[in-house]
Design a protein around this motif. Structure first.
Motif, PDB file in Angstrom:
ATOM      1  N   TYR A  37       0.689  -1.089  -0.103  1.00  0.00           N
ATOM      2  CA  TYR A  37       0.037   0.165  -0.149  1.00  0.00           C
ATOM      3  C   TYR A  37       0.902   1.202   0.213  1.00  0.00           C
ATOM      4  O   TYR A  37       2.066   1.044   0.239  1.00  0.00           O
ATOM      5  CB  TYR A  37      -0.788   0.033   1.087  1.00  0.00           C
ATOM      6  CG  TYR A  37      -1.958  -0.840   1.135  1.00  0.00           C
ATOM      7  CD1 TYR A  37      -1.762  -2.319   1.487  1.00  0.00           C
ATOM      8  CD2 TYR A  37      -3.220  -0.377   1.248  1.00  0.00           C
ATOM      9  CE1 TYR A  37      -2.889  -3.120   1.563  1.00  0.00           C
ATOM     10  CE2 TYR A  37      -4.666  -1.313   1.264  1.00  0.00           C
ATOM     11  CZ  TYR A  37      -4.387  -2.534   1.251  1.00  0.00           C
ATOM     12  OH  TYR A  37      -5.248  -3.423   1.537  1.00  0.00           O
ATOM     13  N   ARG A  38       0.282   2.471  -0.252  1.00  0.00           N
ATOM     14  CA  ARG A  38       1.066   3.887  -0.059  1.00  0.00           C
ATOM     15  C   ARG A  38       0.196   4.808   0.359  1.00  0.00           C
ATOM     16  O   ARG A  38      -1.276   4.649   0.189  1.00  0.00           O
ATOM     17  CB  ARG A  38       1.827   4.015  -1.463  1.00  0.00           C
ATOM     18  CG  ARG A  38       0.797   4.561  -2.568  1.00  0.00           C
ATOM     19  CD  ARG A  38       1.514   4.538  -3.732  1.00  0.00           C
ATOM     20  NE  ARG A  38       0.541   4.960  -5.039  1.00  0.00           N
ATOM     21  CZ  ARG A  38       1.107   5.095  -6.231  1.00  0.00           C
ATOM     22  NH1 ARG A  38       2.146   5.075  -6.393  1.00  0.00           N
ATOM     23  NH2 ARG A  38       0.044   5.640  -7.206  1.00  0.00           N
ATOM     24  N   GLN A  39       0.678   5.727   0.876  1.00  0.00           N
ATOM     25  CA  GLN A  39      -0.093   6.861   1.605  1.00  0.00           C
ATOM     26  C   GLN A  39       0.457   8.046   1.451  1.00  0.00           C
ATOM     27  O   GLN A  39       1.743   8.127   1.888  1.00  0.00           O
ATOM     28  CB  GLN A  39      -0.393   6.608   3.000  1.00  0.00           C
ATOM     29  CG  GLN A  39      -1.518   7.701   3.532  1.00  0.00           C
ATOM     30  CD  GLN A  39      -1.761   7.268   4.747  1.00  0.00           C
ATOM     31  OE1 GLN A  39      -1.429   6.374   5.599  1.00  0.00           O
ATOM     32  NE2 GLN A  39      -2.964   7.955   5.230  1.00  0.00           N
ATOM     33  N   GLN A  44      -5.605   9.206   1.632  1.00  0.00           N
ATOM     34  CA  GLN A  44      -6.081   7.982   2.175  1.00  0.00           C
ATOM     35  C   GLN A  44      -4.961   6.761   1.580  1.00  0.00           C
ATOM     36  O   GLN A  44      -4.509   7.128   0.474  1.00  0.00           O
ATOM     37  CB  GLN A  44      -7.382   7.421   1.618  1.00  0.00           C
ATOM     38  CG  GLN A  44      -8.465   8.288   2.332  1.00  0.00           C
ATOM     39  CD  GLN A  44      -9.849   7.664   2.275  1.00  0.00           C
ATOM     40  OE1 GLN A  44     -10.212   6.783   1.169  1.00  0.00           O
ATOM     41  NE2 GLN A  44     -10.785   7.804   3.190  1.00  0.00           N
ATOM     42  N   ARG A  45      -4.643   5.726   2.329  1.00  0.00           N
ATOM     43  CA  ARG A  45      -3.827   4.685   2.026  1.00  0.00           C
ATOM     44  C   ARG A  45      -4.554   3.945   0.747  1.00  0.00           C
ATOM     45  O   ARG A  45      -5.731   3.864   0.885  1.00  0.00           O
ATOM     46  CB  ARG A  45      -3.504   3.926   3.320  1.00  0.00           C
ATOM     47  CG  ARG A  45      -2.333   2.766   3.048  1.00  0.00           C
ATOM     48  CD  ARG A  45      -2.138   2.321   4.557  1.00  0.00           C
ATOM     49  NE  ARG A  45      -1.758   3.193   5.262  1.00  0.00           N
ATOM     50  CZ  ARG A  45      -0.999   2.982   6.584  1.00  0.00           C
ATOM     51  NH1 ARG A  45      -0.885   1.553   6.943  1.00  0.00           N
ATOM     52  NH2 ARG A  45      -0.686   3.662   7.513  1.00  0.00           N
ATOM     53  N   TYR A  93       5.389   3.965   1.520  1.00  0.00           N
ATOM     54  CA  TYR A  93       4.797   2.689   1.040  1.00  0.00           C
ATOM     55  C   TYR A  93       5.012   1.768   2.216  1.00  0.00           C
ATOM     56  O   TYR A  93       5.993   1.602   3.084  1.00  0.00           O
ATOM     57  CB  TYR A  93       5.771   2.127   0.108  1.00  0.00           C
ATOM     58  CG  TYR A  93       5.624   2.609  -1.374  1.00  0.00           C
ATOM     59  CD1 TYR A  93       5.896   4.376  -1.449  1.00  0.00           C
ATOM     60  CD2 TYR A  93       4.806   2.184  -2.444  1.00  0.00           C
ATOM     61  CE1 TYR A  93       5.631   4.789  -2.714  1.00  0.00           C
ATOM     62  CE2 TYR A  93       4.511   2.681  -3.506  1.00  0.00           C
ATOM     63  CZ  TYR A  93       4.972   4.082  -3.720  1.00  0.00           C
ATOM     64  OH  TYR A  93       4.618   4.912  -4.697  1.00  0.00           O
ATOM     65  N   TYR A  94       3.734   1.034   2.458  1.00  0.00           N
ATOM     66  CA  TYR A  94       3.567  -0.293   3.415  1.00  0.00           C
ATOM     67  C   TYR A  94       3.521  -1.568   3.044  1.00  0.00           C
ATOM     68  O   TYR A  94       2.705  -1.778   2.074  1.00  0.00           O
ATOM     69  CB  TYR A  94       2.256   0.359   4.374  1.00  0.00           C
ATOM     70  CG  TYR A  94       2.420   1.657   5.239  1.00  0.00           C
ATOM     71  CD1 TYR A  94       1.785   2.841   4.739  1.00  0.00           C
ATOM     72  CD2 TYR A  94       3.275   1.723   6.387  1.00  0.00           C
ATOM     73  CE1 TYR A  94       1.931   4.015   5.122  1.00  0.00           C
ATOM     74  CE2 TYR A  94       3.216   3.005   7.096  1.00  0.00           C
ATOM     75  CZ  TYR A  94       2.744   4.155   6.164  1.00  0.00           C
ATOM     76  OH  TYR A  94       2.794   5.334   6.891  1.00  0.00           O
ATOM     77  N   TRP A 108       0.742  -4.633   9.453  1.00  0.00           N
ATOM     78  CA  TRP A 108       1.508  -3.467   8.723  1.00  0.00           C
ATOM     79  C   TRP A 108       3.090  -3.440   9.115  1.00  0.00           C
ATOM     80  O   TRP A 108       3.413  -3.576  10.266  1.00  0.00           O
ATOM     81  CB  TRP A 108       0.993  -2.303   8.826  1.00  0.00           C
ATOM     82  CG  TRP A 108      -0.447  -2.166   8.626  1.00  0.00           C
ATOM     83  CD1 TRP A 108      -1.593  -2.328   9.463  1.00  0.00           C
ATOM     84  CD2 TRP A 108      -0.943  -1.860   7.307  1.00  0.00           C
ATOM     85  NE1 TRP A 108      -2.830  -2.229   8.852  1.00  0.00           N
ATOM     86  CE2 TRP A 108      -2.456  -1.842   7.102  1.00  0.00           C
ATOM     87  CE3 TRP A 108      -0.564  -1.730   5.724  1.00  0.00           C
ATOM     88  CZ2 TRP A 108      -3.258  -1.774   6.027  1.00  0.00           C
ATOM     89  CZ3 TRP A 108      -1.194  -1.179   4.830  1.00  0.00           C
ATOM     90  CH2 TRP A 108      -2.733  -1.282   4.974  1.00  0.00           C
ATOM     91  N   GLY A 111       6.492   1.246   7.320  1.00  0.00           N
ATOM     92  CA  GLY A 111       6.485   2.125   6.211  1.00  0.00           C
ATOM     93  C   GLY A 111       8.250   2.352   5.688  1.00  0.00           C
ATOM     94  O   GLY A 111       9.005   2.502   6.524  1.00  0.00           O
TER      95      GLY A 111
END
Length: 118
Positions: A37-39, A44-45, A93-94, A108, A111
């Motif tokens: 994922y990214r935020q 929002q993620r 980025y997660y 998670w 990051g």
């Protein structure tokens, strides 16, 4: 419990490449897929890419053709190869995963920052 540790972020110019890594440890039985994922700031993620234990992959439309997710099962590591980076790819980025059962918590990583300069 699952622990996820990411690495590989950094600063790159537009058009450049980076490779992120995420190594999982702990109880990995019944983990069927892992994601990136990214935020971005103020946003929002969002899901970027997913890979299953059967090596099926899925990508967000915004990264298709530029990013590639892969895994090394022996090392319990998932990679995100990012090519042709754009300033809009700038984000934290997660790495993420969860167990296959519906009541599983989400796990998670801490990051890793990716910054793309124009």
């Amino acid at each position: 419990q699952v622990q996820l540790v990411e690495s590989g972020g950094g600063l790159v110019q537009a058009g450049g490449s980076l490779r992120l890594s995420c190594t999982a440890s702990g109880s990995l039985f019944s983990i069927n897929a892992m994601d990136w994922y990214r935020q971005a700031p103020g946003q929002q993620r969002e899901l970027v890419a997913t890979i299953t234990n059967g090596d099926s992959t899925n990508y967000a439309d915004s990264v298709k053709g530029r990013f590639t997710i892969s895994r090394d099962g022996a090392k319990n590591t998932v990679y995100l190869q990012m090519n042709s980076l754009k300033p809009e790819d700038t984000a934290v980025y997660y790495c993420h995963t969860r167990y296959s059962w519906s009541w599983s918590p989400d796990y998670w990583g801490q990051g890793t920052q990716v910054t793309v300069s124009s």
